[in-house]
Design a protein around this motif. Structure first.
Motif, short mmCIF file in Angstrom:
data_model
loop_
_atom_site.label_atom_id
_atom_site.label_comp_id
_atom_site.label_asym_id
_atom_site.label_seq_id
_atom_site.Cartn_x
_atom_site.Cartn_y
_atom_site.Cartn_z
N GLN A 40 -1.71 -1.62 -12.53
CA GLN A 40 -1.18 -0.15 -12.70
C GLN A 40 0.11 0.08 -12.96
O GLN A 40 0.80 0.72 -13.94
CB GLN A 40 -1.84 0.90 -11.89
CG GLN A 40 -2.07 2.49 -12.46
CD GLN A 40 -2.83 2.35 -13.57
OE1 GLN A 40 -3.91 1.81 -13.44
NE2 GLN A 40 -2.48 3.36 -14.43
N GLU A 41 0.95 -0.61 -12.19
CA GLU A 41 2.40 -0.21 -12.13
C GLU A 41 3.02 -0.98 -13.34
O GLU A 41 3.96 -0.52 -14.10
CB GLU A 41 3.21 -0.96 -10.82
CG GLU A 41 4.78 -0.73 -11.06
CD GLU A 41 5.10 0.79 -10.74
OE1 GLU A 41 6.39 0.76 -10.94
OE2 GLU A 41 4.42 1.44 -10.49
N ALA A 54 -1.52 3.29 -2.28
CA ALA A 54 -2.94 2.83 -2.13
C ALA A 54 -3.29 3.39 -1.23
O ALA A 54 -3.16 3.63 0.00
CB ALA A 54 -2.94 1.23 -2.17
N GLN A 64 0.96 -1.16 0.15
CA GLN A 64 0.09 -0.03 0.15
C GLN A 64 0.83 1.24 -0.29
O GLN A 64 0.71 2.20 -0.54
CB GLN A 64 -0.99 0.05 1.05
CG GLN A 64 -2.17 -0.86 0.90
CD GLN A 64 -3.16 -0.66 2.44
OE1 GLN A 64 -2.70 -0.99 3.43
NE2 GLN A 64 -4.37 0.03 1.91
N SER A 85 -4.84 -4.13 -8.19
CA SER A 85 -5.09 -3.07 -9.05
C SER A 85 -3.91 -2.19 -9.14
O SER A 85 -3.45 -1.84 -10.29
CB SER A 85 -6.22 -2.11 -8.50
OG SER A 85 -6.39 -1.06 -9.55
N ASN A 86 -3.24 -1.90 -8.10
CA ASN A 86 -1.87 -1.18 -8.04
C ASN A 86 -1.08 -1.96 -8.57
O ASN A 86 0.00 -1.46 -9.47
CB ASN A 86 -1.47 -1.03 -6.46
CG ASN A 86 -2.55 -0.15 -5.78
OD1 ASN A 86 -2.95 0.82 -6.55
ND2 ASN A 86 -2.68 -0.45 -4.62
N TRP A 87 -0.89 -3.25 -8.68
CA TRP A 87 0.17 -3.98 -9.58
C TRP A 87 0.11 -4.03 -10.81
O TRP A 87 0.80 -3.65 -11.67
CB TRP A 87 0.13 -5.67 -8.93
CG TRP A 87 0.95 -6.43 -9.72
CD1 TRP A 87 2.25 -6.70 -9.21
CD2 TRP A 87 0.75 -7.29 -10.75
NE1 TRP A 87 3.01 -7.82 -10.10
CE2 TRP A 87 1.99 -7.93 -10.84
CE3 TRP A 87 -0.49 -7.37 -11.51
CZ2 TRP A 87 2.25 -9.01 -12.11
CZ3 TRP A 87 -0.19 -8.43 -12.72
CH2 TRP A 87 1.06 -9.23 -13.03
N PHE A 112 2.78 1.86 -3.47
CA PHE A 112 1.98 2.40 -4.77
C PHE A 112 1.22 3.35 -4.08
O PHE A 112 0.14 3.88 -5.07
CB PHE A 112 1.22 0.93 -5.27
CG PHE A 112 2.14 0.20 -5.85
CD1 PHE A 112 2.44 -1.07 -5.21
CD2 PHE A 112 2.68 0.44 -6.92
CE1 PHE A 112 2.91 -2.15 -5.83
CE2 PHE A 112 3.59 -0.55 -7.52
CZ PHE A 112 3.66 -1.85 -6.78
N GLU A 156 -7.79 -3.85 -4.28
CA GLU A 156 -7.05 -2.84 -4.41
C GLU A 156 -5.27 -3.11 -4.69
O GLU A 156 -5.00 -2.52 -5.56
CB GLU A 156 -6.91 -2.15 -3.13
CG GLU A 156 -6.39 -0.66 -2.78
CD GLU A 156 -7.04 0.22 -3.69
OE1 GLU A 156 -6.32 0.72 -4.63
OE2 GLU A 156 -8.29 0.32 -3.49
N CYS A 157 -4.92 -3.95 -4.18
CA CYS A 157 -3.70 -4.58 -4.15
C CYS A 157 -3.28 -4.93 -5.60
O CYS A 157 -2.44 -4.56 -6.36
CB CYS A 157 -3.27 -5.59 -3.48
SG CYS A 157 -1.37 -6.05 -3.59
#
Length: 274
Positions: free
Chosen positions: A91-92, A49, A44, A87-89, A47, A84-85
């Protein structure tokens, strides 16, 4: 000189496929290692989050290390906090694969080449196994993936031969362009690409069929491999469509692209027997 053009196109496709595959493998390996070695809280922070229910995040974040099947199950049953996690992965990964190149102010100058379309196809080929299809026509206009899955009764996994522009817009184009509020073409080049051809088509066709049609058009017409085609999904800024599509049709990006193009390529569905 069709054989020469075909050979040139094949070589470009092979080179692009090799580059994308090597780049993609390196990114996936690096980010996956980070996910497997970090706690949900560390991810979190990394990124940036937003905070969510602590008890729900570790399984969703770390389930990827248990294999493809387990994290797919987790994603199907997850709510917004659990996703959420991942989604961040995602996006990166998109940020590294398709870094912002620069602004192309005029939408009619954001055409795309076959080589660039091949890059999109190879990315989809390698990653669509991680994509789900909640309801493509509705999801394409949904800004948040979580909202799309909340509406889905039974999302389905995707294969390359079923990926269409609704799916691509949902999983690639909109997420990749959200941060910069740009068009997808602006993630591929910072140079104006004035269209030679305007493509009229349906978003429901598969991206592989669309690409085959454009490649065939290149060969039949004897066009250079870097011929730019204007395709609305890649040329328009999907997060600012009101600026691209004016109430006055003559001021819209579509009309301006038509005027800039030398011709129109009409892509039809395969012929079906009634």
């Amino acid at each position: 000189d069709s054989p020469r053009l075909q050979a040139e196109l094949d070589k470009q496709m092979q080179d692009e496929a090799r580059e994308v595959a090597e780049f993609s493998d390196a990114i996936v390996k690096e980010v996956t290692q980070e996910l497997n070695s970090a706690t949900a809280q560390q991810i979190q922070l990394k990124f940036e989050a937003p905070s969510a229910a602590p008890s729900a995040q570790p399984d969703a974040c770390l389930s990827r290390s248990k294999g493809k099947r387990s994290w797919r199950r987790a994603r199907r049953g997850a709510g917004a906090a659990n996703l959420e996690c991942e989604s961040n992965w995602r996006q990166e990964r998109l940020r590294r694969m398709f870094p912002y190149q620069g602004e192309i102010e005029r939408p009619e100058c954001r055409a795309i080449t076959v080589k660039q379309l091949e890059r999109v196809k190879y990315y989809a080929a390698r990653h669509c196994k991680y994509w789900l299809d909640p309801n493509p026509e509705r999801a394409a206009s949904t800004a948040n993936l979580d909202d799309a899955f909340k509406r889905a009764a039974a999302p389905k996994e995707l294969a390359l031969n079923s990926v269409n522009l609704y799916h691509l817009c949902m999983w690639l184009i909109r997420p990749a362009t959200r941060e910069r509020d740009c068009s997808f073409v602006e993630l591929l080049t910072d140079k104006e690409q004035v269209p030679k051809w305007f493509v009229s088509h349906w978003w429901g066709e598969t991206i592989t069929s669309f690409l085959k049609c454009v490649e065939k058009h290149l060969l039949v017409r004897g066009l250079p491999a870097d011929t730019p085609y204007w395709v609305c999904a890649y040329a328009n800024r999907q997060h600012s469509l009101s600026e691209e599509i004016s109430p006055d049709p003559r001021a819209s990006s579509f009309h301006r692209a038509l005027l800039a193009s030398g011709g129109v390529l009409l892509v039809l569905d395969p012929k079906r027997e009634s």
